[in-house]
Design a protein around this motif. Structure first.
Motif, PDB file in Angstrom:
ATOM      1  N   PHE A   1       0.844  -1.186   0.000  1.00  0.00           N
ATOM      2  CA  PHE A   1       0.000   0.000   0.000  1.00  0.00           C
ATOM      3  C   PHE A   1       0.884   1.242   0.000  1.00  0.00           C
ATOM      4  CE2 PHE A   1      -2.397  -3.322   2.182  1.00  0.00           C
ATOM      5  CZ  PHE A   1      -3.521  -3.362   1.374  1.00  0.00           C
ATOM      6  N   ARG A   2       0.692   2.068  -0.967  1.00  0.00           N
ATOM      7  CA  ARG A   2       1.467   3.300  -1.066  1.00  0.00           C
ATOM      8  C   ARG A   2       0.524   4.484  -1.287  1.00  0.00           C
ATOM      9  NH1 ARG A   2       5.987   2.657  -5.542  1.00  0.00           N
ATOM     10  NH2 ARG A   2       6.585   4.686  -4.688  1.00  0.00           N
ATOM     11  N   ASP A   3       0.766   5.557  -0.548  1.00  0.00           N
ATOM     12  CA  ASP A   3      -0.021   6.776  -0.720  1.00  0.00           C
ATOM     13  C   ASP A   3       0.606   7.592  -1.844  1.00  0.00           C
ATOM     14  OD1 ASP A   3      -1.644   6.040   1.343  1.00  0.00           O
ATOM     15  OD2 ASP A   3      -0.468   7.080   2.868  1.00  0.00           O
ATOM     16  N   ILE A   4       0.119   7.343  -3.052  1.00  0.00           N
ATOM     17  CA  ILE A   4       0.664   8.049  -4.201  1.00  0.00           C
ATOM     18  C   ILE A   4       0.178   9.504  -4.198  1.00  0.00           C
ATOM     19  CG2 ILE A   4       0.744   8.111  -6.732  1.00  0.00           C
ATOM     20  CD1 ILE A   4       0.293   5.031  -6.587  1.00  0.00           C
ATOM     21  N   VAL A   5      -1.130   9.660  -4.029  1.00  0.00           N
ATOM     22  CA  VAL A   5      -1.717  11.002  -3.960  1.00  0.00           C
ATOM     23  C   VAL A   5      -2.406  11.129  -2.609  1.00  0.00           C
ATOM     24  CG1 VAL A   5      -3.334  12.619  -4.991  1.00  0.00           C
ATOM     25  CG2 VAL A   5      -2.061  11.047  -6.447  1.00  0.00           C
ATOM     26  N   GLN A   6      -1.974  12.082  -1.828  1.00  0.00           N
ATOM     27  CA  GLN A   6      -2.570  12.296  -0.510  1.00  0.00           C
ATOM     28  C   GLN A   6      -3.826  13.140  -0.663  1.00  0.00           C
ATOM     29  OE1 GLN A   6       0.392  13.951   2.058  1.00  0.00           O
ATOM     30  NE2 GLN A   6       1.574  12.066   2.177  1.00  0.00           N
ATOM     31  N   ALA A   7      -4.969  12.445  -0.643  1.00  0.00           N
ATOM     32  CA  ALA A   7      -6.255  13.132  -0.773  1.00  0.00           C
ATOM     33  C   ALA A   7      -6.662  13.720   0.574  1.00  0.00           C
ATOM     34  CB  ALA A   7      -7.330  12.150  -1.265  1.00  0.00           C
ATOM     35  N   PRO A   8      -7.382  14.809   0.581  1.00  0.00           N
ATOM     36  CA  PRO A   8      -7.825  15.389   1.863  1.00  0.00           C
ATOM     37  C   PRO A   8      -8.814  14.471   2.574  1.00  0.00           C
ATOM     38  CG  PRO A   8      -8.863  16.514   0.005  1.00  0.00           C
ATOM     39  CD  PRO A   8      -7.821  15.608  -0.568  1.00  0.00           C
ATOM     40  N   LYS A   9      -8.625  14.304   3.874  1.00  0.00           N
ATOM     41  CA  LYS A   9      -9.487  13.409   4.654  1.00  0.00           C
ATOM     42  C   LYS A   9     -10.838  14.058   4.905  1.00  0.00           C
ATOM     43  CE  LYS A   9      -5.740  11.036   7.072  1.00  0.00           C
ATOM     44  NZ  LYS A   9      -5.154  10.718   8.389  1.00  0.00           N
ATOM     45  N   LYS A  10     -11.886  13.233   4.819  1.00  0.00           N
ATOM     46  CA  LYS A  10     -13.243  13.710   5.090  1.00  0.00           C
ATOM     47  C   LYS A  10     -13.501  13.685   6.596  1.00  0.00           C
ATOM     48  CE  LYS A  10     -15.236  12.280   0.678  1.00  0.00           C
ATOM     49  NZ  LYS A  10     -16.286  11.449   0.013  1.00  0.00           N
ATOM     50  N   VAL A  11     -13.803  14.824   7.142  1.00  0.00           N
ATOM     51  CA  VAL A  11     -14.068  14.942   8.577  1.00  0.00           C
ATOM     52  C   VAL A  11     -15.576  14.926   8.781  1.00  0.00           C
ATOM     53  CG1 VAL A  11     -13.732  16.340  10.648  1.00  0.00           C
ATOM     54  CG2 VAL A  11     -11.954  16.278   8.884  1.00  0.00           C
ATOM     55  N   ALA A  12     -16.060  13.903   9.480  1.00  0.00           N
ATOM     56  CA  ALA A  12     -17.494  13.793   9.757  1.00  0.00           C
ATOM     57  C   ALA A  12     -17.857  14.676  10.941  1.00  0.00           C
ATOM     58  CB  ALA A  12     -17.864  12.338  10.047  1.00  0.00           C
ATOM     59  N   ARG A  13     -18.914  15.408  10.796  1.00  0.00           N
ATOM     60  CA  ARG A  13     -19.366  16.308  11.861  1.00  0.00           C
ATOM     61  C   ARG A  13     -20.742  15.895  12.336  1.00  0.00           C
ATOM     62  NH1 ARG A  13     -17.714  22.368   9.630  1.00  0.00           N
ATOM     63  NH2 ARG A  13     -15.457  22.104   9.805  1.00  0.00           N
ATOM     64  N   ASP A  14     -20.911  15.905  13.633  1.00  0.00           N
ATOM     65  CA  ASP A  14     -22.195  15.599  14.246  1.00  0.00           C
ATOM     66  C   ASP A  14     -22.863  16.924  14.609  1.00  0.00           C
ATOM     67  OD1 ASP A  14     -24.367  14.594  15.568  1.00  0.00           O
ATOM     68  OD2 ASP A  14     -23.251  13.094  16.695  1.00  0.00           O
ATOM     69  N   PRO A  15     -24.018  17.232  14.029  1.00  0.00           N
ATOM     70  CA  PRO A  15     -24.639  18.540  14.311  1.00  0.00           C
ATOM     71  C   PRO A  15     -25.086  18.706  15.754  1.00  0.00           C
ATOM     72  CG  PRO A  15     -26.104  17.159  13.009  1.00  0.00           C
ATOM     73  CD  PRO A  15     -24.783  16.448  13.062  1.00  0.00           C
ATOM     74  N   ARG A  16     -25.204  17.606  16.485  1.00  0.00           N
ATOM     75  CA  ARG A  16     -25.629  17.718  17.888  1.00  0.00           C
ATOM     76  C   ARG A  16     -24.549  18.329  18.767  1.00  0.00           C
ATOM     77  NH1 ARG A  16     -27.060  11.649  19.118  1.00  0.00           N
ATOM     78  NH2 ARG A  16     -25.064  11.470  18.024  1.00  0.00           N
ATOM     79  N   PHE A  17     -23.269  18.128  18.390  1.00  0.00           N
ATOM     80  CA  PHE A  17     -22.153  18.575  19.226  1.00  0.00           C
ATOM     81  C   PHE A  17     -21.286  19.629  18.534  1.00  0.00           C
ATOM     82  CE2 PHE A  17     -22.999  14.031  20.036  1.00  0.00           C
ATOM     83  CZ  PHE A  17     -23.509  14.145  21.312  1.00  0.00           C
ATOM     84  N   GLU A  18     -21.795  20.240  17.462  1.00  0.00           N
ATOM     85  CA  GLU A  18     -21.038  21.257  16.747  1.00  0.00           C
ATOM     86  C   GLU A  18     -21.642  22.630  17.018  1.00  0.00           C
ATOM     87  OE1 GLU A  18     -18.363  21.413  14.827  1.00  0.00           O
ATOM     88  OE2 GLU A  18     -17.864  19.293  15.038  1.00  0.00           O
ATOM     89  N   SER A  19     -20.783  23.565  17.415  1.00  0.00           N
ATOM     90  CA  SER A  19     -21.256  24.925  17.657  1.00  0.00           C
ATOM     91  C   SER A  19     -21.581  25.653  16.360  1.00  0.00           C
ATOM     92  CB  SER A  19     -20.187  25.705  18.430  1.00  0.00           C
ATOM     93  OG  SER A  19     -18.982  25.748  17.689  1.00  0.00           O
ATOM     94  N   LEU A  20     -20.982  25.209  15.231  1.00  0.00           N
ATOM     95  CA  LEU A  20     -21.255  25.847  13.947  1.00  0.00           C
ATOM     96  C   LEU A  20     -22.693  25.628  13.481  1.00  0.00           C
ATOM     97  CD1 LEU A  20     -17.986  24.759  12.097  1.00  0.00           C
ATOM     98  CD2 LEU A  20     -18.490  27.034  12.959  1.00  0.00           C
ATOM     99  N   CYS A  21     -23.290  24.526  13.894  1.00  0.00           N
ATOM    100  CA  CYS A  21     -24.660  24.209  13.474  1.00  0.00           C
ATOM    101  C   CYS A  21     -25.716  24.899  14.327  1.00  0.00           C
ATOM    102  CB  CYS A  21     -24.877  22.684  13.511  1.00  0.00           C
ATOM    103  SG  CYS A  21     -23.744  21.798  12.438  1.00  0.00           S
ATOM    104  N   GLY A  22     -25.301  25.586  15.380  1.00  0.00           N
ATOM    105  CA  GLY A  22     -26.265  26.272  16.241  1.00  0.00           C
ATOM    106  C   GLY A  22     -26.887  25.343  17.270  1.00  0.00           C
ATOM    107  N   THR A  23     -27.902  25.828  17.950  1.00  0.00           N
ATOM    108  CA  THR A  23     -28.610  25.059  18.983  1.00  0.00           C
ATOM    109  C   THR A  23     -29.989  24.659  18.477  1.00  0.00           C
ATOM    110  OG1 THR A  23     -29.403  27.132  19.949  1.00  0.00           O
ATOM    111  CG2 THR A  23     -27.379  26.182  20.879  1.00  0.00           C
ATOM    112  N   LEU A  24     -30.488  23.554  19.006  1.00  0.00           N
ATOM    113  CA  LEU A  24     -31.791  23.036  18.599  1.00  0.00           C
ATOM    114  C   LEU A  24     -32.903  23.721  19.396  1.00  0.00           C
ATOM    115  CD1 LEU A  24     -33.529  20.964  17.038  1.00  0.00           C
ATOM    116  CD2 LEU A  24     -33.148  19.386  18.939  1.00  0.00           C
ATOM    117  N   ASP A  25     -33.832  24.289  18.680  1.00  0.00           N
ATOM    118  CA  ASP A  25     -35.013  24.900  19.287  1.00  0.00           C
ATOM    119  C   ASP A  25     -36.133  23.866  19.268  1.00  0.00           C
ATOM    120  OD1 ASP A  25     -36.879  26.579  20.328  1.00  0.00           O
ATOM    121  OD2 ASP A  25     -37.113  27.815  18.520  1.00  0.00           O
TER     122      ASP A  25
END
Length: 243
Positions: free
Chosen positions: A87-111
């Motif tokens: 296994f060789r990393d020929i092209v280093q692709a950007p990693k996908k970061v999964a975000r949970d909207p329940r614990f992210e301040s960017l998504c705001g608060t649930l009303d």
């Protein structure tokens, strides 16, 4: 009988000539390197080698040469002796970061109140209408597979409606309590925050009062008693055939 002797002699001469050619083919630089290596070897090690009959001199491990490019525009030359990793990393692709909207301040608060008001039509109109249509379909259908799917859907709708009613009751109790505590805080009293167990207890008290006022309390208690008896019956041991 003289022929094989001449052949042996000729073969021995050929071997001797080849050995002389091999010795003469050794370059002078290699001879100097061997002499330098022998200069570092102790006399004791030489005696041991001669006594064993091996006449071997252990050479020092050569330092690995740093692989360099002949030109900056050329690729790096890799040795063919080293195995290539699977296994060789020929092209280093950007990693996908999964975000949970329940614990992210960017998504705001649930009303919760606003969410309940916006999607109130689902619990008041859509789900009850779907439940009635499924009951009609269940009467006409005869396929056991479809009947099982329809029954599962009806049970899911019942759970959703029941959970919505309990959530609404808990929200009303909490809203009344907060209003009462705000008025007490204005008078200088410390606020009291209700726990989930206290909210559940208050909900049962209000339900008891509603059933008693409508006259359905005895029927509800009888239904609850039969349900608990059925649960207890599962854990009761069966009679033995000899008794």
């Amino acid at each position: 009988m003289k022929k094989p002797s001449t052949e042996l002699a000729s073969s021995s001469r050929i071997q001797f000539k080849e050995s002389n050619e091999d010795c003469s083919s050794i370059p002078s630089e290699d001879e100097e390197e061997i002499e330098n290596e022998l200069a570092d070897v102790t006399f004791e090690e030489l005696q041991k080698a001669r006594s064993n009959g091996s006449h071997l001199v252990f050479q020092k491990p050569k330092e690995e040469k740093m692989s360099r490019r002949a030109n900056k525009n050329r690729p790096m030359e890799a040795s063919s002796k080293k195995p290539v990793p699977t296994f060789r990393d020929i092209v280093q692709a950007p990693k996908k970061v999964a975000r949970d909207p329940r614990f992210e301040s960017l998504c705001g608060t649930l009303d919760t109140e606003g969410f309940r008001k916006r999607y109130n039509f689902l619990f008041e109109n859509e789900l009850p209408a779907e439940k009635e249509a499924l009951h009609k379909k269940l009467k006409k259908c005869k396929d056991p597979k479809i009947i099982n799917e329809v029954e599962e859907r009806i049970s899911w709708i019942d759970k959703q409606l029941k959970s919505d009613t309990t959530k609404r009751a808990d929200a009303d109790i909490l809203a009344k309590h907060k209003k009462k505590e705000r008025e007490a805080a204005k008078q200088g009293k410390r606020p009291f925050y209700m726990k989930k167990s206290e909210i559940r207890e208050q909900r049962l008290i209000e339900k008891y009062k509603e059933l008693k006022a409508s006259g359905k309390l005895e029927k509800f208690i009888e239904k609850k008693r039969r349900k608990n008896a059925a649960k207890d019956h599962k854990f009761m041991p069966y009679r033995r055939p000899g008794e």
